[in-house]
Design a protein around this motif. Sequence first.
Motif, PDB file in Angstrom:
ATOM      1  N   ILE A   1     -13.168  24.382   7.086  1.00 25.09           N
ATOM      2  CA  ILE A   1     -12.793  25.094   5.873  1.00 25.09           C
ATOM      3  C   ILE A   1     -11.289  25.318   5.808  1.00 25.09           C
ATOM      4  O   ILE A   1     -10.631  25.508   6.829  1.00 25.09           O
ATOM      5  N   SER A   2     -10.757  25.240   4.603  1.00 21.42           N
ATOM      6  CA  SER A   2      -9.352  25.520   4.373  1.00 21.42           C
ATOM      7  C   SER A   2      -9.219  26.178   2.995  1.00 21.42           C
ATOM      8  O   SER A   2     -10.222  26.590   2.404  1.00 21.42           O
ATOM      9  N   HIS A   3      -7.997  26.253   2.506  1.00 18.78           N
ATOM     10  CA  HIS A   3      -7.724  26.882   1.213  1.00 18.78           C
ATOM     11  C   HIS A   3      -6.797  25.961   0.424  1.00 18.78           C
ATOM     12  O   HIS A   3      -5.817  25.460   0.977  1.00 18.78           O
ATOM     13  N   ARG A   4      -7.115  25.732  -0.845  1.00 20.52           N
ATOM     14  CA  ARG A   4      -6.335  24.788  -1.638  1.00 20.52           C
ATOM     15  C   ARG A   4      -4.868  25.222  -1.753  1.00 20.52           C
ATOM     16  O   ARG A   4      -3.960  24.386  -1.726  1.00 20.52           O
ATOM     17  N   SER A   5      -4.616  26.529  -1.838  1.00 14.75           N
ATOM     18  CA  SER A   5      -3.240  27.022  -1.952  1.00 14.75           C
ATOM     19  C   SER A   5      -2.433  26.748  -0.693  1.00 14.75           C
ATOM     20  O   SER A   5      -1.209  26.620  -0.748  1.00 14.75           O
ATOM     21  N   LEU A   6      -3.124  26.660   0.431  1.00 16.02           N
ATOM     22  CA  LEU A   6      -2.441  26.490   1.719  1.00 16.02           C
ATOM     23  C   LEU A   6      -1.600  25.214   1.730  1.00 16.02           C
ATOM     24  O   LEU A   6      -0.407  25.232   2.050  1.00 16.02           O
ATOM     25  N   LEU A   7      -2.217  24.101   1.366  1.00 15.34           N
ATOM     26  CA  LEU A   7      -1.514  22.820   1.360  1.00 15.34           C
ATOM     27  C   LEU A   7      -0.430  22.805   0.288  1.00 15.34           C
ATOM     28  O   LEU A   7       0.691  22.331   0.527  1.00 15.34           O
ATOM     29  N   ASP A   8      -0.754  23.343  -0.896  1.00 14.81           N
ATOM     30  CA  ASP A   8       0.226  23.366  -1.983  1.00 14.81           C
ATOM     31  C   ASP A   8       1.469  24.165  -1.597  1.00 14.81           C
ATOM     32  O   ASP A   8       2.601  23.737  -1.835  1.00 14.81           O
ATOM     33  N   GLU A   9       1.242  25.327  -0.988  1.00 15.05           N
ATOM     34  CA  GLU A   9       2.372  26.175  -0.599  1.00 15.05           C
ATOM     35  C   GLU A   9       3.210  25.521   0.489  1.00 15.05           C
ATOM     36  O   GLU A   9       4.454  25.564   0.453  1.00 15.05           O
ATOM     37  N   PHE A  10       2.529  24.889   1.441  1.00 12.73           N
ATOM     38  CA  PHE A  10       3.264  24.213   2.510  1.00 12.73           C
ATOM     39  C   PHE A  10       4.110  23.066   1.956  1.00 12.73           C
ATOM     40  O   PHE A  10       5.294  22.920   2.297  1.00 12.73           O
ATOM     41  N   LEU A  11       3.529  22.258   1.082  1.00 13.19           N
ATOM     42  CA  LEU A  11       4.246  21.087   0.565  1.00 13.19           C
ATOM     43  C   LEU A  11       5.371  21.489  -0.393  1.00 13.19           C
ATOM     44  O   LEU A  11       6.498  20.998  -0.291  1.00 13.19           O
ATOM     45  N   LEU A  12       5.065  22.403  -1.327  1.00 10.19           N
ATOM     46  CA  LEU A  12       6.050  22.750  -2.351  1.00 10.19           C
ATOM     47  C   LEU A  12       7.125  23.708  -1.844  1.00 10.19           C
ATOM     48  O   LEU A  12       8.313  23.527  -2.125  1.00 10.19           O
ATOM     49  N   ASP A  13       6.711  24.718  -1.071  1.00 15.02           N
ATOM     50  CA  ASP A  13       7.667  25.741  -0.632  1.00 15.02           C
ATOM     51  C   ASP A  13       8.157  25.524   0.798  1.00 15.02           C
ATOM     52  O   ASP A  13       9.257  25.947   1.147  1.00 15.02           O
ATOM     53  N   GLY A  14       7.316  24.879   1.630  1.00 15.88           N
ATOM     54  CA  GLY A  14       7.713  24.614   3.009  1.00 15.88           C
ATOM     55  C   GLY A  14       8.510  23.325   3.143  1.00 15.88           C
ATOM     56  O   GLY A  14       9.651  23.323   3.580  1.00 15.88           O
ATOM     57  N   LEU A  15       7.900  22.217   2.708  1.00 14.38           N
ATOM     58  CA  LEU A  15       8.599  20.922   2.753  1.00 14.38           C
ATOM     59  C   LEU A  15       9.546  20.744   1.565  1.00 14.38           C
ATOM     60  O   LEU A  15      10.423  19.871   1.592  1.00 14.38           O
ATOM     61  N   LYS A  16       9.325  21.530   0.530  1.00 13.62           N
ATOM     62  CA  LYS A  16      10.162  21.494  -0.687  1.00 13.62           C
ATOM     63  C   LYS A  16      10.161  20.114  -1.349  1.00 13.62           C
ATOM     64  O   LYS A  16      11.201  19.575  -1.717  1.00 13.62           O
ATOM     65  N   VAL A  17       8.958  19.537  -1.474  1.00 12.26           N
ATOM     66  CA  VAL A  17       8.829  18.265  -2.188  1.00 12.26           C
ATOM     67  C   VAL A  17       8.494  18.555  -3.647  1.00 12.26           C
ATOM     68  O   VAL A  17       8.145  19.683  -4.014  1.00 12.26           O
ATOM     69  N   SER A  18       8.576  17.546  -4.494  1.00  8.24           N
ATOM     70  CA  SER A  18       8.255  17.705  -5.911  1.00  8.24           C
ATOM     71  C   SER A  18       6.735  17.773  -6.090  1.00  8.24           C
ATOM     72  O   SER A  18       5.979  17.345  -5.218  1.00  8.24           O
ATOM     73  N   PRO A  19       6.286  18.306  -7.233  1.00  2.20           N
ATOM     74  CA  PRO A  19       4.836  18.336  -7.492  1.00  2.20           C
ATOM     75  C   PRO A  19       4.187  16.956  -7.414  1.00  2.20           C
ATOM     76  O   PRO A  19       3.070  16.830  -6.915  1.00  2.20           O
ATOM     77  N   ASN A  20       4.878  15.916  -7.890  1.00  3.08           N
ATOM     78  CA  ASN A  20       4.327  14.562  -7.814  1.00  3.08           C
ATOM     79  C   ASN A  20       4.182  14.111  -6.372  1.00  3.08           C
ATOM     80  O   ASN A  20       3.176  13.489  -5.992  1.00  3.08           O
ATOM     81  N   GLN A  21       5.207  14.400  -5.557  1.00  7.01           N
ATOM     82  CA  GLN A  21       5.137  14.049  -4.135  1.00  7.01           C
ATOM     83  C   GLN A  21       4.009  14.822  -3.442  1.00  7.01           C
ATOM     84  O   GLN A  21       3.276  14.259  -2.622  1.00  7.01           O
ATOM     85  N   ALA A  22       3.884  16.105  -3.772  1.00  2.04           N
ATOM     86  CA  ALA A  22       2.823  16.925  -3.177  1.00  2.04           C
ATOM     87  C   ALA A  22       1.445  16.351  -3.510  1.00  2.04           C
ATOM     88  O   ALA A  22       0.553  16.291  -2.645  1.00  2.04           O
ATOM     89  N   HIS A  23       1.274  15.903  -4.756  1.00  3.18           N
ATOM     90  CA  HIS A  23       0.002  15.317  -5.177  1.00  3.18           C
ATOM     91  C   HIS A  23      -0.290  14.038  -4.390  1.00  3.18           C
ATOM     92  O   HIS A  23      -1.422  13.809  -3.949  1.00  3.18           O
ATOM     93  N   GLU A  24       0.734  13.217  -4.193  1.00  4.17           N
ATOM     94  CA  GLU A  24       0.557  11.964  -3.447  1.00  4.17           C
ATOM     95  C   GLU A  24       0.216  12.237  -1.982  1.00  4.17           C
ATOM     96  O   GLU A  24      -0.642  11.570  -1.403  1.00  4.17           O
ATOM     97  N   VAL A  25       0.902  13.218  -1.369  1.00  3.06           N
ATOM     98  CA  VAL A  25       0.616  13.561   0.029  1.00  3.06           C
ATOM     99  C   VAL A  25      -0.818  14.073   0.162  1.00  3.06           C
ATOM    100  O   VAL A  25      -1.519  13.747   1.127  1.00  3.06           O
TER     101      VAL A  25
END
Length: 437
Positions: free
Chosen positions: A167-191
């Motif tokens: 189990i995980s949380h959908r916000s977890l990955l989004d927050e890590f990619l967008l705010d942690g790695l600071k990638v664009s929304p398109n990049q986050a979607h691809e990852v």
Amino acid sequence: MKEQKLTTENYKGTRDFYPEDMRLRNYLFSVMKDVVRSYGYEEYDGPMVESLDLYRAKTGEEIVGKQIYNFIDKGDREVAIRPEMTPTVARMVAKKLRELPRPIRWFSIPNLWRYEQPGHGRLREHWQLNVDMFGVTSSRAELEILSLACDILFAFGAPKNSFKVTISHRSLLDEFLLDGLKVSPNQAHEVSKILDKKNKITQDEYVALVTKTIPNDTSAVSKIDLFLNATVNSLNQIPGIKEETLAAIKGLFEDIKTIGLSDIIHFDPSVVRGFDYYTGFIFEIFDTSPQNKRSLYGGGRYDNLIGLFSNEELTGIGFGLGDVTLQNFLTAHNLLPNFANDTTVFIPLLDDSSFAENHNFAKELRKEKISAEVSLVSQKMGKQLSYAEKKGYRWILLRGEDEIKTNTVTLKDMASRNQFTFSFSEALQKIKEELSK
């Protein structure tokens, strides 16, 4: 010119269900329905064909773009054969939103279609148990859904070590990619898409895809790997994760201990459900057998689906369990029962004059909820016994010349090869006693 005959092969990725296959399918459905109903869920169904816009709005682009069966109907409308059930149930709930008492607990076992390459555990047509709850915002909804998902497998006799829940949380990955790695929304979607198929590709392919998607950060792979290996207690060391998300995850896992499933349910940040509508907790259930080490089913919380149809919003959570993956799981763990016709009584016809009385005996058996097949053609005894054996019948109710003279019947047990001569009422009682064992 000789007429060319049509092929007897079924369409690729589908199955023919012969009577023996239907016995298995009905068993799977009946066990699932019994468990879900025991939690207070009610059965519903919807149309096989929906507007294509319904799936364009929230279903993943992989399905809509490549896997959906869609066509233009005779009214020039774009329609599709349903590839999943969640958009349909959301539409149905939205239609009667103010009439339905909450929480809404519904389930269905729809026939679903996706155009994809058939393989182990994956066909173009399958049936899927869909379980959904609407109207509960607290994590108690997650606890009930997770408990129910596990109880279904337990009902089939699955031992605790035969499967695991991640189990995980959908916000977890989004927050890590967008705010942690600071990638664009398109990049986050691809990852996200890369991680969703990570277990199906090689490590080199995975690294190449991540590097191609995030070319400006040479340490992106190692950062993502650190995130994927995080535990509930080490999540606060991952950059970008919000306190609200951390608190929700820690709270849920504390509650999981209280319902006795902490040895089955594990935290795993790599869980990525493919559908775009998930907004909160997401989970997958995996078979632990080396023969069938794959995801069996999964689900999660979706808070925005009803808003597609109404200005009101209603939180939802649910999961889907396909019949193909369930059957593979039960086969791998040797959990399927024997589906012989051993509860049916066969009544041979040895003389045409006996047909009416045989028919009446069968009626009495059926009144007692005992299945009975009456032979319609008078044939030699050996031929009729051979037929009964091929059908898998255990009980043979015979009325030959001797039985007619003495007003009795002979009951033959094909399993033990024993036979008894009784009155019909005694034979009926004997069958009932044996079937109740």
